[in-house]
Write an enzyme that holds these catalytic residues in place. Structure first.
Site, PDB file in Angstrom:
ATOM      1  N   GLU A  25       9.399   0.934  10.856  1.00  0.00           N
ATOM      2  CA  GLU A  25      10.449   1.944  10.696  1.00  0.00           C
ATOM      3  C   GLU A  25       9.757   3.271  10.900  1.00  0.00           C
ATOM      4  O   GLU A  25       9.012   3.717  10.034  1.00  0.00           O
ATOM      5  CB  GLU A  25      11.076   1.801   9.296  1.00  0.00           C
ATOM      6  CG  GLU A  25      12.467   2.369   9.214  1.00  0.00           C
ATOM      7  CD  GLU A  25      12.458   3.838   8.901  1.00  0.00           C
ATOM      8  OE1 GLU A  25      12.440   4.645   9.859  1.00  0.00           O
ATOM      9  OE2 GLU A  25      12.481   4.181   7.710  1.00  0.00           O
ATOM     10  N   GLU A  31       8.690  15.212  16.229  1.00  0.00           N
ATOM     11  CA  GLU A  31       9.127  15.148  14.826  1.00  0.00           C
ATOM     12  C   GLU A  31       8.277  16.120  14.005  1.00  0.00           C
ATOM     13  O   GLU A  31       7.061  15.986  13.945  1.00  0.00           O
ATOM     14  CB  GLU A  31       8.939  13.718  14.303  1.00  0.00           C
ATOM     15  CG  GLU A  31       9.465  13.548  12.891  1.00  0.00           C
ATOM     16  CD  GLU A  31       9.337  12.121  12.369  1.00  0.00           C
ATOM     17  OE1 GLU A  31       8.270  11.520  12.541  1.00  0.00           O
ATOM     18  OE2 GLU A  31      10.319  11.622  11.793  1.00  0.00           O
ATOM     19  N   LYS A  75       0.839  -1.201   0.000  1.00  0.00           N
ATOM     20  CA  LYS A  75       0.000   0.000   0.000  1.00  0.00           C
ATOM     21  C   LYS A  75       0.873   1.250   0.000  1.00  0.00           C
ATOM     22  O   LYS A  75       1.499   1.568   1.000  1.00  0.00           O
ATOM     23  CB  LYS A  75      -0.903   0.044   1.234  1.00  0.00           C
ATOM     24  CG  LYS A  75      -1.896   1.200   1.117  1.00  0.00           C
ATOM     25  CD  LYS A  75      -2.463   1.609   2.454  1.00  0.00           C
ATOM     26  CE  LYS A  75      -1.976   2.944   2.956  1.00  0.00           C
ATOM     27  NZ  LYS A  75      -2.023   4.070   2.050  1.00  0.00           N
ATOM     28  N   CYS A 101      13.062  10.508   7.609  1.00  0.00           N
ATOM     29  CA  CYS A 101      12.934   9.973   8.980  1.00  0.00           C
ATOM     30  C   CYS A 101      14.219  10.188   9.770  1.00  0.00           C
ATOM     31  O   CYS A 101      14.187  10.402  10.974  1.00  0.00           O
ATOM     32  CB  CYS A 101      12.553   8.505   8.938  1.00  0.00           C
ATOM     33  SG  CYS A 101      13.625   7.506   7.916  1.00  0.00           S
TER      34      CYS A 101
HETATM   35  P1  NDP Z   1       1.373   7.996   8.531  1.00  0.00           P
HETATM   36  O1  NDP Z   1       2.240   7.251   9.452  1.00  0.00           O
HETATM   37  O2  NDP Z   1      -0.041   8.178   8.924  1.00  0.00           O
HETATM   38  O3  NDP Z   1       1.393   7.282   7.090  1.00  0.00           O
HETATM   39  C1  NDP Z   1       2.299   6.303   6.681  1.00  0.00           C
HETATM   40  C2  NDP Z   1       1.559   5.209   5.925  1.00  0.00           C
HETATM   41  O4  NDP Z   1       0.626   4.564   6.793  1.00  0.00           O
HETATM   42  C3  NDP Z   1       0.734   5.738   4.755  1.00  0.00           C
HETATM   43  O5  NDP Z   1       0.739   4.803   3.688  1.00  0.00           O
HETATM   44  C4  NDP Z   1      -0.641   5.834   5.369  1.00  0.00           C
HETATM   45  O6  NDP Z   1      -1.661   5.808   4.430  1.00  0.00           O
HETATM   46  C5  NDP Z   1      -0.668   4.583   6.227  1.00  0.00           C
HETATM   47  N1  NDP Z   1      -1.690   4.585   7.261  1.00  0.00           N
HETATM   48  C6  NDP Z   1      -2.312   5.639   7.837  1.00  0.00           C
HETATM   49  N2  NDP Z   1      -3.196   5.228   8.766  1.00  0.00           N
HETATM   50  C7  NDP Z   1      -3.147   3.868   8.788  1.00  0.00           C
HETATM   51  C8  NDP Z   1      -3.808   2.853   9.529  1.00  0.00           C
HETATM   52  N3  NDP Z   1      -4.740   3.143  10.452  1.00  0.00           N
HETATM   53  N4  NDP Z   1      -3.492   1.561   9.294  1.00  0.00           N
HETATM   54  C9  NDP Z   1      -2.565   1.241   8.388  1.00  0.00           C
HETATM   55  N5  NDP Z   1      -1.921   2.156   7.629  1.00  0.00           N
HETATM   56  C10 NDP Z   1      -2.187   3.455   7.827  1.00  0.00           C
HETATM   57  O7  NDP Z   1       2.050   9.371   8.242  1.00  0.00           O
HETATM   58  P2  NDP Z   1       1.402  10.708   7.643  1.00  0.00           P
HETATM   59  O8  NDP Z   1       1.386  10.604   6.198  1.00  0.00           O
HETATM   60  O9  NDP Z   1       0.082  11.028   8.278  1.00  0.00           O
HETATM   61  O10 NDP Z   1       2.471  11.779   8.118  1.00  0.00           O
HETATM   62  C11 NDP Z   1       2.372  12.305   9.432  1.00  0.00           C
HETATM   63  C12 NDP Z   1       3.709  12.377  10.089  1.00  0.00           C
HETATM   64  O11 NDP Z   1       4.302  11.095  10.161  1.00  0.00           O
HETATM   65  C13 NDP Z   1       4.755  13.200   9.362  1.00  0.00           C
HETATM   66  O12 NDP Z   1       4.611  14.539   9.584  1.00  0.00           O
HETATM   67  C14 NDP Z   1       6.010  12.630   9.935  1.00  0.00           C
HETATM   68  O13 NDP Z   1       6.270  13.186  11.174  1.00  0.00           O
HETATM   69  C15 NDP Z   1       5.693  11.177  10.097  1.00  0.00           C
HETATM   70  N6  NDP Z   1       6.193  10.353   8.969  1.00  0.00           N
HETATM   71  C16 NDP Z   1       7.341   9.664   9.162  1.00  0.00           C
HETATM   72  C17 NDP Z   1       7.863   8.929   8.122  1.00  0.00           C
HETATM   73  C18 NDP Z   1       9.125   8.170   8.282  1.00  0.00           C
HETATM   74  O14 NDP Z   1       9.771   7.846   7.292  1.00  0.00           O
HETATM   75  N7  NDP Z   1       9.524   7.842   9.479  1.00  0.00           N
HETATM   76  C19 NDP Z   1       7.233   8.887   6.795  1.00  0.00           C
HETATM   77  C20 NDP Z   1       5.996   9.612   6.727  1.00  0.00           C
HETATM   78  C21 NDP Z   1       5.517  10.314   7.792  1.00  0.00           C
HETATM   79  P3  NDP Z   1      -2.211   7.159   3.738  1.00  0.00           P
HETATM   80  O15 NDP Z   1      -1.088   8.127   3.657  1.00  0.00           O
HETATM   81  O16 NDP Z   1      -2.626   6.677   2.420  1.00  0.00           O
HETATM   82  O17 NDP Z   1      -3.323   7.613   4.617  1.00  0.00           O
END
Ligand code: NDP
Length: 500
Positions: A259, A394, A184, A293
């Site tokens: 991660e 973060e 996904k 990250c």
């Molecule tokens: P999320 O952790 O919500 O998203 C990461 C992935 O998880 C996306 O594919 C998202 O889907 C999916 N997801 C969201 N909700 C669920 C759920 N209930 N069950 C399973 N999968 C789910 O990050 P955000 O995009 O909301 O970003 C918010 C913050 O997260 C950022 O500002 C940053 O701080 C952090 N982040 C950290 C990352 C890293 O590499 N460590 C990467 C991205 C974000 P979808 O986006 O399609 O809703």
């Protein structure tokens, strides 16, 4: 005048479908993607219903239980992975441009990411053919071997900051080990994953081995994490969602790797060349506009060089060329989405209210070329306190805090004062001190006199709330395998444990 590439060569006005059981299918609904560089609609993509997610999971299950992929030899899978790498390389320009249009990051970064994604497939193509397992000298007449086998159906949820690269980090080791996958992508950045599915289809990957389902987290991600026929979930994203995914995975105690985020420190001692340290500091935080990250989002600088460090960093941060990712001169692009823009601007307000000193940035660049794009100027806060939210949380944007220390012990204490433990760096010419400090950093990825170099061959992951397990390297392959011991009795005789 640098060359401008604002007119994309790649065609986005086309169908972007789900990939389930080897076929491209329409979704139950559609979503309009927005180009972060100008805030305008980019294209429309299919979105899956929960039923379609279940279909994808069942297809992966069937492909694992009955299909050819897990039954191929390691060499056959290796050859296939090399073909995937070749296909990515052959389409590198197109994929890089797609990723820039979709996620906003400059072309020079996406070009690098795509090459890295191809290399990840090549690396695991090589690794899977290398010796593995153990032979154990147990008492005769038994012989014992320990083998690694694929786990089964792997659910893989990836974020928007490195769309194709994160997909590669998950798919390449999983496929090499003989698993089948349901991937996904983020709802914001699905385009390169769909292009990858098209390349896999052209290469005739057996049906159901890779399925790509698009949509948001609750509709698509959560059913994958909850499914009792998925054997493993691998997730990259925020800590809060990671915790939700881990909780959902309890349904069948599936294997979990996470991660998650970071608030990584970069410790600078005064014996190190100040200009080089500042150069690394810019790279540590402003690469991909801070949406990394492992971003170096906390500078921890010795007091005698603190003022100079802040001054020099601010002077250079102001000169960073912010702009659309397709313009060749752009050094830092927009943030990925309007929600991310709001979040980062909110954090800047929080920092100001908390009493941190805004040294530079804190606002959006102005001018015609920015349109309604999601840009934020490189931002620096100094004079911060360890318990401020901008120091602890973060932000995931081009915002850095600069902390001050007077002793080595204090530097280490500040560096480790975080719920995260993903990455960290120390800058000093004193090799003894470098080793002493880096050993005490509670983080999974550390550098001495460097930042951000990442190697497919080396484990990636964090301590504390930065996650569970490791990706990449041999650790990444192991995370996609079960360990089985096989005991063979070469001279079966009655056991005689019971007399009757
Ligand atoms: P999320 O952790 O919500 O998203 C990461 C992935 O998880 C996306 O594919 C998202 O889907 C999916 N997801 C969201 N909700 C669920 C759920 N209930 N069950 C399973 N999968 C789910 O990050 P955000 O995009 O909301 O970003 C918010 C913050 O997260 C950022 O500002 C940053 O701080 C952090 N982040 C950290 C990352 C890293 O590499 N460590 C990467 C991205 C974000 P979808 O986006 O399609 O809703």
């Amino acid at each position: 005048m640098a060359q401008t590439l604002t007119a994309p060569k790649v065609k986005v006005d086309r169908k972007w479908q789900l990939f389930i059981d080897g076929k491209f299918v329409d979704g139950a609904s559609e979503r309009t993607l927005v180009n972060p560089a100008n805030g305008k609609p980019l294209t429309t993509v299919a979105e899956a219903s929960k039923t379609q997610v279940e279909e994808a999971i069942r297809a992966a299950r069937k492909a694992f239980d009955h299909g050819p992929w897990p039954r191929m030899t390691a060499l056959e899978r290796s050859q296939f992975l090399n073909k995937i790498a070749d296909a990515i390389d052959a389409h590198a320009e197109e994929l890089a441009e797609l990723e820039t249009l979709n996620g906003g990051k400059p072309l020079r970064e996406t070009t690098y990411d795509i090459a890295d994604a191809a290399y990840c497939f090549r690396y695991y193509a090589g690794l899977i053919t290398k010796p593995s397992g153990q032979s154990i000298d147990v008492p005769a007449p038994s012989v014992t071997t320990v083998v690694r086998e694929p786990i089964g159906v792997c659910g893989q949820i990836v974020p928007w900051n490195y769309p194709l690269l994160m997909a590669a980090w998950k798919l390449a080791p999983a496929l090499a080990a003989g698993n089948t996958c349901v991937l996904k992508p983020s709802e914001f950045t699905p385009l390169t994953a769909i292009r990858l599915a098209e390349l896999l289809h052209d290469l005739k990957l057996p049906e159901g081995v890779v399925n790509i389902v698009l949509g948001d987290g609750p509709t698509v991600g959560q059913p994958i994490a909850e499914s009792t026929i998925v054997d493993k979930i691998a997730f990259t994203g925020s800590v809060n969602t990671g915790k939700r995914v881990a909780t959902s995975a309890l349904t069948n105690l599936k294997k979990v790797t996470l991660e998650l985020g970071g608030k990584s420190p970069m410790v600078v001692f005064p014996d190190f060349d100040l200009d080089i340290a500042v150069d690394y500091a810019l790279f540590a935080i402003y690469c991909n506009a801070g949406q990394v990250c492992s971003a170096g989002s906390r500078m921890i600088v010795e007091q005698s060089i603190y003022d100079q460090f802040v001054k020099k960093m601010a002077a250079r941060a102001k000169k960073i060329r912010v702009g659309p990712g397709l313009e060749a001169e752009t050094e830092m692009g927009p943030l990925v989405s309007e929600s991310q823009l709001k979040r980062v601007l909110e954090y800047i307000e929080i920092g100001k209210k908390e009493g941190a000193k805004l040294v530079t940035g804190g606002d959006q660049p102005k001018g015609e070329k920015y349109g309604s794009g999601y840009y934020v100027n490189p931002t620096i806060f100094s004079d911060v306190k360890p318990d401020m939210r901008v120091v602890q949380e973060e932000i995931f944007g081009p915002v850095v805090v600069v902390q001050k220390f007077s002793t080595e012990e204090e530097a280490i204490e500040l560096a480790n004062n975080s719920v995260f433990g993903l990455a960290g760096a120390v800058f000093t010419n004193d090799i003894t001190r470098a080793h002493r400090v880096v050993k005490q950093l509670r983080a999974g990825i550390t550098w001495v006199n460097a930042y951000h170099n990442t190697y497919t061959e080396c484990p990636w992951g964090g301590y504390k709330q930065s996650g569970w397990g490791r990706e990449l390297g041999t650790f990444g392959l192991e995370a996609y395998t079960e360990v089985k011991q096989i005991n063979i009795n070469l001279d079966p005789q009655a056991v005689g444990w019971f007399e009757a």
